[in-house]
Scaffold this motif. Sequence first.
Motif, PDB file in Angstrom:
ATOM      1  N   GLU A 265       0.820  -1.205   0.000  1.00 35.66           N
ATOM      2  CA  GLU A 265       0.000   0.000   0.000  1.00 35.66           C
ATOM      3  C   GLU A 265       0.866   1.272   0.000  1.00 35.66           C
ATOM      4  O   GLU A 265       0.645   2.199  -0.780  1.00 35.66           O
ATOM      5  CB  GLU A 265      -0.869  -0.027   1.264  1.00 35.66           C
ATOM      6  CG  GLU A 265      -2.161   0.705   1.119  1.00 35.66           C
ATOM      7  CD  GLU A 265      -3.004   0.541   2.370  1.00 35.66           C
ATOM      8  OE1 GLU A 265      -2.492   0.021   3.379  1.00 35.66           O
ATOM      9  OE2 GLU A 265      -4.173   0.950   2.330  1.00 35.66           O
ATOM     10  N   LEU A 266       1.875   1.265   0.910  1.00 38.17           N
ATOM     11  CA  LEU A 266       2.751   2.424   1.003  1.00 38.17           C
ATOM     12  C   LEU A 266       3.638   2.540  -0.236  1.00 38.17           C
ATOM     13  O   LEU A 266       3.921   3.637  -0.720  1.00 38.17           O
ATOM     14  CB  LEU A 266       3.623   2.338   2.259  1.00 38.17           C
ATOM     15  CG  LEU A 266       2.884   2.448   3.593  1.00 38.17           C
ATOM     16  CD1 LEU A 266       3.855   2.323   4.758  1.00 38.17           C
ATOM     17  CD2 LEU A 266       2.134   3.769   3.708  1.00 38.17           C
TER      18      LEU A 266
ATOM     19  N   MET B   2       1.776   4.153  -2.971  1.00 37.51           N
ATOM     20  CA  MET B   2       1.698   5.599  -2.758  1.00 37.51           C
ATOM     21  C   MET B   2       3.015   6.280  -3.127  1.00 37.51           C
ATOM     22  O   MET B   2       3.028   7.349  -3.742  1.00 37.51           O
ATOM     23  CB  MET B   2       1.358   5.869  -1.292  1.00 37.51           C
ATOM     24  CG  MET B   2       0.791   7.247  -1.073  1.00 37.51           C
ATOM     25  SD  MET B   2       0.096   7.330   0.555  1.00 37.51           S
ATOM     26  CE  MET B   2      -0.698   8.907   0.499  1.00 37.51           C
TER      27      MET B   2
ATOM     28  N   ARG C  31       3.830   9.103  -6.016  1.00 44.52           N
ATOM     29  CA  ARG C  31       4.535  10.368  -5.773  1.00 44.52           C
ATOM     30  C   ARG C  31       5.772  10.502  -6.682  1.00 44.52           C
ATOM     31  O   ARG C  31       6.137  11.602  -7.077  1.00 44.52           O
ATOM     32  CB  ARG C  31       5.044  10.428  -4.324  1.00 44.52           C
ATOM     33  CG  ARG C  31       3.994  10.475  -3.299  1.00 44.52           C
ATOM     34  CD  ARG C  31       3.598  11.899  -2.974  1.00 44.52           C
ATOM     35  NE  ARG C  31       2.541  11.874  -1.991  1.00 44.52           N
ATOM     36  CZ  ARG C  31       1.259  11.809  -2.306  1.00 44.52           C
ATOM     37  NH1 ARG C  31       0.873  11.818  -3.561  1.00 44.52           N
ATOM     38  NH2 ARG C  31       0.339  11.754  -1.361  1.00 44.52           N
TER      39      ARG C  31
ATOM     40  N   VAL D 123       6.463  16.425  11.168  1.00 40.95           N
ATOM     41  CA  VAL D 123       5.918  15.080  10.960  1.00 40.95           C
ATOM     42  C   VAL D 123       6.303  14.154  12.117  1.00 40.95           C
ATOM     43  O   VAL D 123       6.308  12.933  11.987  1.00 40.95           O
ATOM     44  CB  VAL D 123       6.326  14.458   9.604  1.00 40.95           C
ATOM     45  CG1 VAL D 123       5.668  15.200   8.467  1.00 40.95           C
ATOM     46  CG2 VAL D 123       7.835  14.445   9.423  1.00 40.95           C
ATOM     47  N   GLY D 124       6.603  14.763  13.253  1.00 45.29           N
ATOM     48  CA  GLY D 124       6.788  13.964  14.469  1.00 45.29           C
ATOM     49  C   GLY D 124       8.169  13.400  14.688  1.00 45.29           C
ATOM     50  O   GLY D 124       8.347  12.530  15.547  1.00 45.29           O
ATOM     51  N   TYR D 125       9.136  13.873  13.949  1.00 42.99           N
ATOM     52  CA  TYR D 125      10.521  13.418  14.156  1.00 42.99           C
ATOM     53  C   TYR D 125      11.406  14.638  14.403  1.00 42.99           C
ATOM     54  O   TYR D 125      12.125  15.087  13.509  1.00 42.99           O
ATOM     55  CB  TYR D 125      11.021  12.613  12.945  1.00 42.99           C
ATOM     56  CG  TYR D 125      10.332  11.282  12.820  1.00 42.99           C
ATOM     57  CD1 TYR D 125      10.813  10.158  13.476  1.00 42.99           C
ATOM     58  CD2 TYR D 125       9.165  11.158  12.065  1.00 42.99           C
ATOM     59  CE1 TYR D 125      10.159   8.940  13.383  1.00 42.99           C
ATOM     60  CE2 TYR D 125       8.495   9.940  11.975  1.00 42.99           C
ATOM     61  CZ  TYR D 125       9.004   8.844  12.637  1.00 42.99           C
ATOM     62  OH  TYR D 125       8.353   7.645  12.555  1.00 42.99           O
TER      63      TYR D 125
ATOM     64  N   GLY E 287       2.543  12.140  12.982  1.00 42.01           N
ATOM     65  CA  GLY E 287       3.487  11.073  12.606  1.00 42.01           C
ATOM     66  C   GLY E 287       4.505  10.840  13.694  1.00 42.01           C
ATOM     67  O   GLY E 287       4.471  11.491  14.742  1.00 42.01           O
ATOM     68  N   GLY E 288       5.388   9.933  13.441  1.00 39.13           N
ATOM     69  CA  GLY E 288       6.457   9.662  14.399  1.00 39.13           C
ATOM     70  C   GLY E 288       6.005   8.789  15.542  1.00 39.13           C
ATOM     71  O   GLY E 288       4.804   8.566  15.735  1.00 39.13           O
TER      72      GLY E 288
ATOM     73  N   TYR F 147      -4.254  15.768  10.216  1.00 39.00           N
ATOM     74  CA  TYR F 147      -2.861  16.214  10.093  1.00 39.00           C
ATOM     75  C   TYR F 147      -2.901  17.683   9.645  1.00 39.00           C
ATOM     76  O   TYR F 147      -3.534  18.011   8.635  1.00 39.00           O
ATOM     77  CB  TYR F 147      -2.089  15.378   9.066  1.00 39.00           C
ATOM     78  CG  TYR F 147      -0.672  15.857   8.882  1.00 39.00           C
ATOM     79  CD1 TYR F 147       0.328  15.456   9.758  1.00 39.00           C
ATOM     80  CD2 TYR F 147      -0.342  16.748   7.858  1.00 39.00           C
ATOM     81  CE1 TYR F 147       1.634  15.923   9.618  1.00 39.00           C
ATOM     82  CE2 TYR F 147       0.956  17.212   7.715  1.00 39.00           C
ATOM     83  CZ  TYR F 147       1.931  16.797   8.600  1.00 39.00           C
ATOM     84  OH  TYR F 147       3.221  17.266   8.463  1.00 39.00           O
TER      85      TYR F 147
ATOM     86  N   GLU G 277      -0.622  12.997   3.948  1.00 40.13           N
ATOM     87  CA  GLU G 277      -1.459  11.912   3.404  1.00 40.13           C
ATOM     88  C   GLU G 277      -0.836  10.564   3.715  1.00 40.13           C
ATOM     89  O   GLU G 277      -1.510   9.593   4.037  1.00 40.13           O
ATOM     90  CB  GLU G 277      -1.612  12.078   1.891  1.00 40.13           C
ATOM     91  CG  GLU G 277      -2.576  13.173   1.496  1.00 40.13           C
ATOM     92  CD  GLU G 277      -2.497  13.483   0.010  1.00 40.13           C
ATOM     93  OE1 GLU G 277      -1.867  12.707  -0.738  1.00 40.13           O
ATOM     94  OE2 GLU G 277      -3.063  14.515  -0.391  1.00 40.13           O
ATOM     95  N   PHE G 278       0.485  10.524   3.608  1.00 40.94           N
ATOM     96  CA  PHE G 278       1.229   9.293   3.858  1.00 40.94           C
ATOM     97  C   PHE G 278       1.089   8.873   5.327  1.00 40.94           C
ATOM     98  O   PHE G 278       0.843   7.700   5.629  1.00 40.94           O
ATOM     99  CB  PHE G 278       2.710   9.556   3.524  1.00 40.94           C
ATOM    100  CG  PHE G 278       3.516   8.322   3.298  1.00 40.94           C
ATOM    101  CD1 PHE G 278       3.508   7.692   2.070  1.00 40.94           C
ATOM    102  CD2 PHE G 278       4.313   7.804   4.305  1.00 40.94           C
ATOM    103  CE1 PHE G 278       4.262   6.558   1.860  1.00 40.94           C
ATOM    104  CE2 PHE G 278       5.074   6.671   4.094  1.00 40.94           C
ATOM    105  CZ  PHE G 278       5.053   6.046   2.868  1.00 40.94           C
ATOM    106  N   ILE G 279       1.211   9.862   6.209  1.00 39.47           N
ATOM    107  CA  ILE G 279       1.095   9.592   7.647  1.00 39.47           C
ATOM    108  C   ILE G 279      -0.331   9.147   7.994  1.00 39.47           C
ATOM    109  O   ILE G 279      -0.545   8.210   8.771  1.00 39.47           O
ATOM    110  CB  ILE G 279       1.515  10.853   8.444  1.00 39.47           C
ATOM    111  CG1 ILE G 279       3.036  11.006   8.348  1.00 39.47           C
ATOM    112  CG2 ILE G 279       1.064  10.811   9.893  1.00 39.47           C
ATOM    113  CD1 ILE G 279       3.538  12.379   8.672  1.00 39.47           C
TER     114      ILE G 279
ATOM    115  N   LEU H 150      -2.445   7.714   5.976  1.00 40.65           N
ATOM    116  CA  LEU H 150      -2.674   6.383   5.413  1.00 40.65           C
ATOM    117  C   LEU H 150      -2.203   5.303   6.383  1.00 40.65           C
ATOM    118  O   LEU H 150      -2.886   4.290   6.597  1.00 40.65           O
ATOM    119  CB  LEU H 150      -1.942   6.250   4.074  1.00 40.65           C
ATOM    120  CG  LEU H 150      -2.141   4.951   3.309  1.00 40.65           C
ATOM    121  CD1 LEU H 150      -3.547   4.871   2.749  1.00 40.65           C
ATOM    122  CD2 LEU H 150      -1.128   4.813   2.187  1.00 40.65           C
ATOM    123  N   ASN H 151      -1.036   5.551   6.985  1.00 47.48           N
ATOM    124  CA  ASN H 151      -0.491   4.626   7.984  1.00 47.48           C
ATOM    125  C   ASN H 151      -1.453   4.459   9.163  1.00 47.48           C
ATOM    126  O   ASN H 151      -1.730   3.347   9.607  1.00 47.48           O
ATOM    127  CB  ASN H 151       0.832   5.191   8.522  1.00 47.48           C
ATOM    128  CG  ASN H 151       2.024   4.521   7.896  1.00 47.48           C
ATOM    129  OD1 ASN H 151       1.978   3.332   7.605  1.00 47.48           O
ATOM    130  ND2 ASN H 151       3.076   5.280   7.677  1.00 47.48           N
TER     131      ASN H 151
ATOM    132  N   SER I 152      -4.762   2.645   8.160  1.00 46.25           N
ATOM    133  CA  SER I 152      -4.657   1.190   7.971  1.00 46.25           C
ATOM    134  C   SER I 152      -4.525   0.485   9.330  1.00 46.25           C
ATOM    135  O   SER I 152      -5.037  -0.623   9.514  1.00 46.25           O
ATOM    136  CB  SER I 152      -3.511   0.818   7.028  1.00 46.25           C
ATOM    137  OG  SER I 152      -2.310   1.197   7.586  1.00 46.25           O
TER     138      SER I 152
END
Lengths: 567, 150
Positions: free
Chosen positions: A349-350, A353, A357, A533-535, B10-11, B36, B63-65, B67-68, B71
């Motif tokens: 799935e990933l 995606m 991209r 993004v959380g990092y 995320g993360g 998000y 979108e990627f985050i 999607l994770n 799922s």
Amino acid sequence: MKRKVLWVVFVGLLLGISIALLWQGQDSLASPEENEAWIVGIIQDNHNAPVEEVQVTLHASGSDAPLSETLTQADGHYTLVMPKEIPDSLSIQISRSHFRSIEINLTSEEIQNLKSGRTITKPAITLERQIGAAFWIATIIFVLVLVLIATGVFHNTLAALTGTALLFVVSYLGRPFSETLFIFNFHGAIKYIDWNVIFLVMGMMILIAVIENTGIFQWLSYFAYRISGGRVWLLIPVLMLITGIASAFLDNVTTMLLMTPISVQIALAIGINPLAMIIPEVFASNVVGVSTLVGTPTNILIGSYGDISFNDFLANLTPGVILAFVGLIIYSLLTFKKDLSQAKTASPELLAMLAERGKITKPEHLKKAGVVGAGMLLLFIFGERLHLVPAVTALVSATALMVWIKPDIEEMIDAVDWTTLVFFMSLFIVVGAIQEVGLISIIADSIGKMVGDSLVLTMLSVIWLGAILSVFVANIPFTAAMLPIVGYLTLTVPGAETKVLYYCLSIGAALGGNGSLIGASANMVTAGISNSVGYPITYATFFKKGFPAMLITVTLATLWLLLHFLL
Amino acid sequence: MSGIVCAIRGGPSSQSTIEKAIELALEYSLPIYFVYVVNLDFMAHSSSSRVHMISQELEHLGEFILLNAKSKAEKMGVAAEGIIRHGEVGNEIIEVSREYDANFVILGQPRRKGEEDFFSDKRLKVFASNIEEKTNAKAVLTEVNQNNEA
């Protein structure tokens, strides 16, 4: 017929005006108040550099009335035209802001020669610096700008603009009260702006604006993932290489803005900590970017000031950069070994995606940008033979691309980072001020005394001073301030005429950026994206990984410079 | 509409937030709206005009985050939706909670002091009470481990 008559009248009129002007001109040339004799000479500072706009006035001794006066040219030369009647004793008064005024009496022999209509050439005159209120004010303003940038209290551009405004306020409002408060006027200030840098940066911004929207970075990153087959020990170097090569031609901030999001997605897809991917990438961006003239803003500044061409950067820095890059890859794989070992197979799935991209979104634009980019590269390489300055190459290429793809011109104008251009212009003025008042000259003298005649010591000082200071202060203002110093050392240190010290400054200022999070703008934007993004990349995290990377890469690049220029 | 709004970025720090949202969704049989927010405050001090471009890139990343997270919820049998917003994080979470008439808003509470940002401990508690004042939702804080250093 009527038209013919009109033509004859028009041409006759033109002829008449021309003759009248010529007559007047001849009249002024043969002014009855002037003699045919001149006094010529050159005025320089204690670094033997010409001093421009020095007021040179000829007086009869004991009289204040000027008999003749002039200003020195950019090359320091002056020419005093003699009056028809020459008194028996003459003196030349020389004055300029920020220098001690001097008066020189002409010998009776010189006066006799002038009376006989012979031109005399005076020996070079050296002016001594004068440290007054203007010196301290310009220095304080420069330090204030650096502090505002370093602390982030003001945006870089606002900090530099504030400095410029303060310089003008002091110069214009302070001068009526005391001449010692005058730093420079508007005309004097804009002379310090390097328009070659401004137009080169602007041209490159337009090109980048077209390229960045084509999806090439996303495609390349996904391509890296595919060719590596998900093997991280291969994927990381390939992504670092892509980032590095892109950074050599585009600015590092844009490269990282485009590379970071797609790299985070790849890292998440294969289950590794994204920091293990994006931190090596930003290291690579800072290191490899230094190999070309257009790769970093500091190289653009250095290239323009030191008259170093695109080819010179490639020939003298690329091998050292490759050496540093290899060291960086090994270091990155070792330092992130634990994180990289967590890699797993990406979920379908990933992956789907990611594949989505990793597509070229504007193939037509990419094709055209590729053709123009290749042409620009050839002009950078071969244009030197035509005396084509890089700014012209970039501007012509950007215009050609816009004519070809006909983009929305408003969008293109928006894509030009005006804040950066204003930052550069204001910074040139702020650095120009400390140059004007003599601070740069004093620093150059001190460094010159410390390093003496040793080229090795000078090279090591410039590289490591640049690298260490770039860890803590923004490297663009630092480089701008260092350039006149390096220029002076290039003239005075034996063996430095190869311009080696400019390459040392380039290496130090750019590679030093890896030493801390605030060392380079690319680090900050990468951390910003990563954090969102959380990092989060904290100052401590970056320092822990970046400082050793800086030490390794600067050491390797230093080795190359020493071997290349000294053996 | 009703459901659980779960703000994530995320993360590893988002994992316990996602798990808490799934736990509540199973308990109350509610769908989850993962949110998000694309926030470009970090660009404020960078001399770059690439705001539009980076905004798009972060949207893709979001979108990627999402999607994770989706799922993960769907694997547990919970209906989930991903929502991308642009702007100030707090305002956008409140807006989404109102739009979806959320019953719960799940927010990650850092276990240790990190950098001063929207999700820092002190500000998060103020924000939680702000949510409860302005929406019909109950704010649920979950402890998260922010130790994700490489």
